[in-house]
Design a protein around this motif. Structure first.
Motif, mmCIF file in Angstrom:
data_model
loop_
_atom_site.group_PDB
_atom_site.id
_atom_site.type_symbol
_atom_site.label_atom_id
_atom_site.label_comp_id
_atom_site.label_asym_id
_atom_site.label_seq_id
_atom_site.Cartn_x
_atom_site.Cartn_y
_atom_site.Cartn_z
ATOM 1 N N LEU B 143 0.828 -1.201 0.000
ATOM 2 C CA LEU B 143 0.000 0.000 0.000
ATOM 3 C C LEU B 143 0.865 1.255 0.000
ATOM 4 O O LEU B 143 0.636 2.188 -0.785
ATOM 5 N N VAL B 144 1.881 1.249 0.876
ATOM 6 C CA VAL B 144 2.761 2.423 0.955
ATOM 7 C C VAL B 144 3.444 2.648 -0.388
ATOM 8 O O VAL B 144 3.460 3.764 -0.925
ATOM 9 N N GLY B 145 3.982 1.549 -0.961
ATOM 10 C CA GLY B 145 4.667 1.679 -2.245
ATOM 11 C C GLY B 145 3.738 2.187 -3.330
ATOM 12 O O GLY B 145 4.076 3.095 -4.091
ATOM 13 N N LEU B 146 2.531 1.640 -3.346
ATOM 14 C CA LEU B 146 1.572 2.021 -4.381
ATOM 15 C C LEU B 146 1.202 3.498 -4.261
ATOM 16 O O LEU B 146 1.248 4.257 -5.235
ATOM 17 N N LEU B 154 5.242 13.308 -4.453
ATOM 18 C CA LEU B 154 6.310 12.720 -3.647
ATOM 19 C C LEU B 154 7.603 12.588 -4.454
ATOM 20 O O LEU B 154 7.568 12.411 -5.672
ATOM 21 N N PRO B 155 8.755 12.674 -3.784
ATOM 22 C CA PRO B 155 10.032 12.539 -4.495
ATOM 23 C C PRO B 155 10.381 11.061 -4.738
ATOM 24 O O PRO B 155 9.768 10.164 -4.151
ATOM 25 N N TYR B 156 11.341 10.816 -5.577
ATOM 26 C CA TYR B 156 11.862 9.462 -5.861
ATOM 27 C C TYR B 156 10.780 8.493 -6.311
ATOM 28 O O TYR B 156 10.839 7.307 -6.024
ATOM 29 N N ARG B 157 9.745 8.981 -7.014
ATOM 30 C CA ARG B 157 8.668 8.080 -7.396
ATOM 31 C C ARG B 157 9.148 7.000 -8.345
ATOM 32 O O ARG B 157 8.713 5.859 -8.288
ATOM 33 N N LYS B 158 10.042 7.376 -9.239
ATOM 34 C CA LYS B 158 10.525 6.409 -10.225
ATOM 35 C C LYS B 158 11.276 5.270 -9.535
ATOM 36 O O LYS B 158 11.020 4.093 -9.813
ATOM 37 N N GLN B 159 12.177 5.645 -8.611
ATOM 38 C CA GLN B 159 12.957 4.633 -7.908
ATOM 39 C C GLN B 159 12.034 3.713 -7.122
ATOM 40 O O GLN B 159 12.189 2.484 -7.149
ATOM 41 N N VAL B 160 11.055 4.319 -6.413
ATOM 42 C CA VAL B 160 10.120 3.504 -5.640
ATOM 43 C C VAL B 160 9.359 2.573 -6.577
ATOM 44 O O VAL B 160 9.181 1.388 -6.286
ATOM 45 N N GLY B 161 8.957 3.102 -7.718
ATOM 46 C CA GLY B 161 8.223 2.290 -8.684
ATOM 47 C C GLY B 161 9.050 1.095 -9.142
ATOM 48 O O GLY B 161 8.554 -0.035 -9.199
ATOM 49 N N ILE B 162 10.318 1.331 -9.443
ATOM 50 C CA ILE B 162 11.184 0.236 -9.885
ATOM 51 C C ILE B 162 11.336 -0.791 -8.766
ATOM 52 O O ILE B 162 11.237 -2.001 -8.983
#
Ligand SMILES: Nc1ncnc2c1ncn2[C@@H]1O[C@H](COP(=O)(O)OP(=O)(O)O)[C@@H](O)[C@H]1O
Ligand SMILES: [Mg+2]
Lengths: 260, 464
Positions: B143-146, B154-162
């Motif tokens: 849930l948090v990741g999604l 939010l920052p670093y969305r791409k990294q979190v997505g990967i």
């Protein structure tokens, strides 16, 4: 007229280095013979205008020069590199050839600046900051640096076409191809695009332009080529071409486009 | 003539004031007028009067029905519902006087204590109670990741997505199963050797050392190598034992199964669908044929029969003793099935692209994959967001079909909860179905709203 003379005195010198050489090029779309035995040689710094009736194969001819279309016989060399099935050759030629389309073909999901930095970053592997600096320089040259962060849809047709020219220039090409760059524009916007192209010519860019802007042809072209039914019917220096056309088809064509 | 004309002409010397718009144009009244009354307020002719009266009648009817339905639903869910069972009398808490309980006759509303009692089962299935924290932790991570990826500020969305696409599935697998994977060291090391050599061949042939035919396929060979090696490394990772108690997928159920199947299907179907769509439009006849056959096959069979085949036929072809997890089989079936649907949605988007975009990208010297990634797909996918989300929502609801092969998804768990006689009452079934429907609705409605939000956001930034 004076403008032209000045320009010739400064930069518009034609070298003797061959930029494009087409020999006995033929192309078919299915059974339709669209290019017939085309022989054409363009030197570095030369500015060629191609005209001719609609459907005569002008677009196809210049699209063969960067392999958007494939020719089936004969040979095409750009900067001495043969265009054939070797992907490496095609990539090498596309790096050095910029193209401007009738309908601009900007990327609507990217900003003007991103449109201009895309190829330098991904094809030429230029660092982003450097690519952006280059892009801003060329956007300045086409006189729209203030639009850099807008999207193409927010610009007028003339502005979009100037962006398209800047985008092609950002790859620092040796040769520029123009396929009817002004024919999709409203009349009041044609001049701003032609002015940009004239400036480019004055800087010594090698250009092949498909256009029916005869004023532009007179002002910058070294040679005007008339095509009909897939063949080069006539080519000459602009003065001679317009004042003293040789073939009947050229005469008819000129009377149609200059007549009104 | 001209004289007279000029005299009539009035030339304004001061700029006209801007006047406020009439009340019909703005505010609440304006909205009501435009959306409601303008269609039924025209009585200028007989035909229009008739139409207006008809519209007024329909509007009144619509409001009456809508109103009574909403009142009924609110009453059923909240007002008249039984909320607690303090004395622990179970089913009798939801019985009317005639049925032997305490509620007035004619009572008809939700029986929530039944849901509370079955909540664990409906959400986790028979998952061991002591290990539920693992499921919860997986859910919280997810849930948090999604949310992180979806919230655009939010920052670093791409990294979190990967990370969500690569690390998270591994963590989720470990937590949910307990990392019970077994590995055959000999076969996996030989697989790694094979994949390394594939990568090398890919590299060499890309430079043209192995002839022009291999050069064409260099990227594919390299990709296969990388895919294989990542698979093997993944398997090695999964075989690490963290001392968690193994929980077989047979003990999973309820919302857990629904989410595992739906999320896997959704996450896998989009990239695979994109590849299939590109393949179907490619110039390479073999790729085109393979993709077309694949898509047409999977689109041509119903999901139920795919699931049946997965559970009944596949084991027939496997050697004795090899046990292929039932959930994994269902997952593969759902993935292939939804990928085929997704491929056609994406192909629609690709088809609608202006040819000039391909040409401009090509003329710039971008490679095929670059132009797809940077130019074509971002636009094509944006155009088909409604279709993509439609497929996601369809897939989410189709997961209920896995109950047919004996997996207890949300609906299946709800159904089997009804079988509990200690809670049997006339409202037992309707309460649980309502609850299940509300959960499904919440997820599907969420997806739908997010897609609308995305569409608005994307169209705003590219306004014309
Ligand atoms: N992709 C294609 N497939 C089939 N025919 C084509 C294709 N592109 C162009 N043609 C045909 O080739 C002829 C020349 O086209 P084109 O080079 O665009 O002409 P021009 O630019 O001089 O108007 C036209 O008759 C056109 O219909
Ligand atoms: Mg054309």
């Amino acid at each position: 007229m004076t403008e032209k003379l000045n320009a010739e005195a400064s930069n518009m010198v034609v070298g003797d280095e061959v930029m494009i050489s087409m020999q006995a090029v033929n192309k078919w779309f299915g059974s339709f013979h669209v290019l017939r035995d085309i022989n054409l040689s363009v030197n570095k710094g030369e500015r060629i205008v191609i005209c001719g009736p609609s459907g005569s194969g002008k677009s196809t001819l210049i699209r063969c020069l960067n392999r958007l279309e494939e020719h089936q016989s004969g040979s095409i060399k750009v900067q001495g590199i043969e265009l054939n099935n070797d992907l490496k050759n095609i990539d090498e030629i596309r790096r050095d050839v910029g193209m401007v389309f009738q309908h601009f073909n900007l990327f609507p999901h990217l900003t003007i600046l991103e449109n201009c930095t895309l190829a330098p970053i991904w094809v030429h592997k230029m660092p982003k900051a450097e690519a952006e600096a280059t892009a801003m320089r060329y956007l300045g040259r086409v006189k729209i640096p203030e639009q850099a962060n807008k999207y193409p849809g927010q610009l007028s047709g003339g502005q979009q076409q100037r962006v398209a020219i800047a985008r092609a220039l950002c790859m620092q090409p040796q040769l520029m191809l123009f396929d009817e760059p002004t024919s999709a524009l409203d009349p009041e916007m044609i001049k701003e695009v032609l002015d940009t192209m004239v400036e480019l010519a004055e800087d010594g860019m090698t250009m092949v332009c498909v256009t029916h802007e005869m004023g532009f042809a007179r002002q910058v072209a070294n040679r005007v080529i008339f095509m009909d039914e897939g063949q080069i019917v006539e080519q000459n220096e602009p003065e001679a071409f317009f004042n003293n056309p040789q073939s009947d088809r050229t005469k008819l064509f000129l009377s149609q486009i200059l007549g009104h | 003539m001209t004289q007279k004309f000029q005299q009539d002409v009035f030339v304004r010397t001061v700029e006209a004031d801007t006047l406020p718009p009439p009340a019909k144009e703005t505010g609440v009244m304006g909205w009501l007028w435009r959306n409601l009354f303008s269609s039924m307020m025209n009585y200028s002719s007989f035909g229009l009067s008739f139409k207006s009266l008809l519209m007024a009648l329909f509007t009144a009817l619509f409001f009456y029905i809508g109103f009574t339905q909403i009142v009924f639903l609110i009453d059923f869910i909240f007002v008249s519902a039984v909320w607690s069972d303090p004395t622990g009398i179970k089913r009798e808490a939801c019985w009317t006087v005639t049925q032997g309980g305490a509620l007035p006759d004619g009572w008809h509303a939700a029986c929530w204590p039944f849901i509370f009692a079955k909540l664990k089962f409906v959400i986790y299935g028979p998952y061991p109670i002591d290990e539920l924290w693992r499921v919860n932790l997986t859910g919280i991570f997810g849930l948090v990741g999604l949310l992180w990826v979806l919230l655009s500020f939010l920052p670093y969305r791409k990294q979190v997505g990967i990370a969500m696409l690569t690390v998270y599935p591994v963590i989720a697998f470990m937590l949910l199963t307990g990392g019970a994977g077994k590995i055959d060291l000999l076969s996996s090391s030989s697989m790694i050797l094979i994949s390394l050599s594939l990568i090398t061949i890919g590299r060499l042939s890309k430079r043209g050392f192995l002839g022009i035919i291999l050069q064409e396929f260099a990227n594919i060979i390299g990709f296969l190598g990388w895919a294989l090696i990542s698979y093997e490394v993944l398997m090695l990772l999964l075989s690490i034992d963290f001392g968690l108690e193994p929980v077989g997928t047979g003990d999973w159920g309820g919302l857990l199964i629904t989410l595992v199947v739906a999320i896997t299907g959704i996450v896998v179907s989009l990239p695979v669908g994109i590849l299939l769509a590109l393949g179907r439009r490619s110039d390479m006849p073999v790729a085109r044929l393979l993709c077309t056959v694949f898509i047409e096959f999977w689109r041509g069979v119903p999901l139920i029969s795919v699931l049946f085949m997965a559970s009944v036929m596949i084991p027939l072809f496997l050697p004795e003793g090899v046990n292929f997890d039932k959930l994994v089989r269902a997952l593969i079936g759902v993935m292939l099935f939804s990928a085929a649907y997704m491929a056609e949605v994406v192909r629609g988007g690709l088809q609608a692209m202006d040819k000039g975009q391909y040409e401009a990208a090509e003329a710039m010297g971008l490679t095929y994959w670059q132009s797809m990634r940077l130019i074509i797909l971002p636009q094509a996918l944006t155009h088909v967001i409604p279709g993509i989300v439609n497929t996601f929502i369809g897939l989410f609801k189709d997961t209920t079909l896995v109950s047919i092969i004996g997996l207890f998804d949300l609906l299946g768990a709800g159904k089997s909860a009804i079988a509990d006689a200690s809670w049997s009452s006339p409202v037992q079934a309707i309460t649980i179905y309502l609850f299940v429907a509300l959960i499904f609705f919440a997820f599907c409605f969420g997806m739908s709203r997010y897609s609308i939000y995305m569409e608005n956001k994307l169209s705003k930034s590219r306004s014309h």
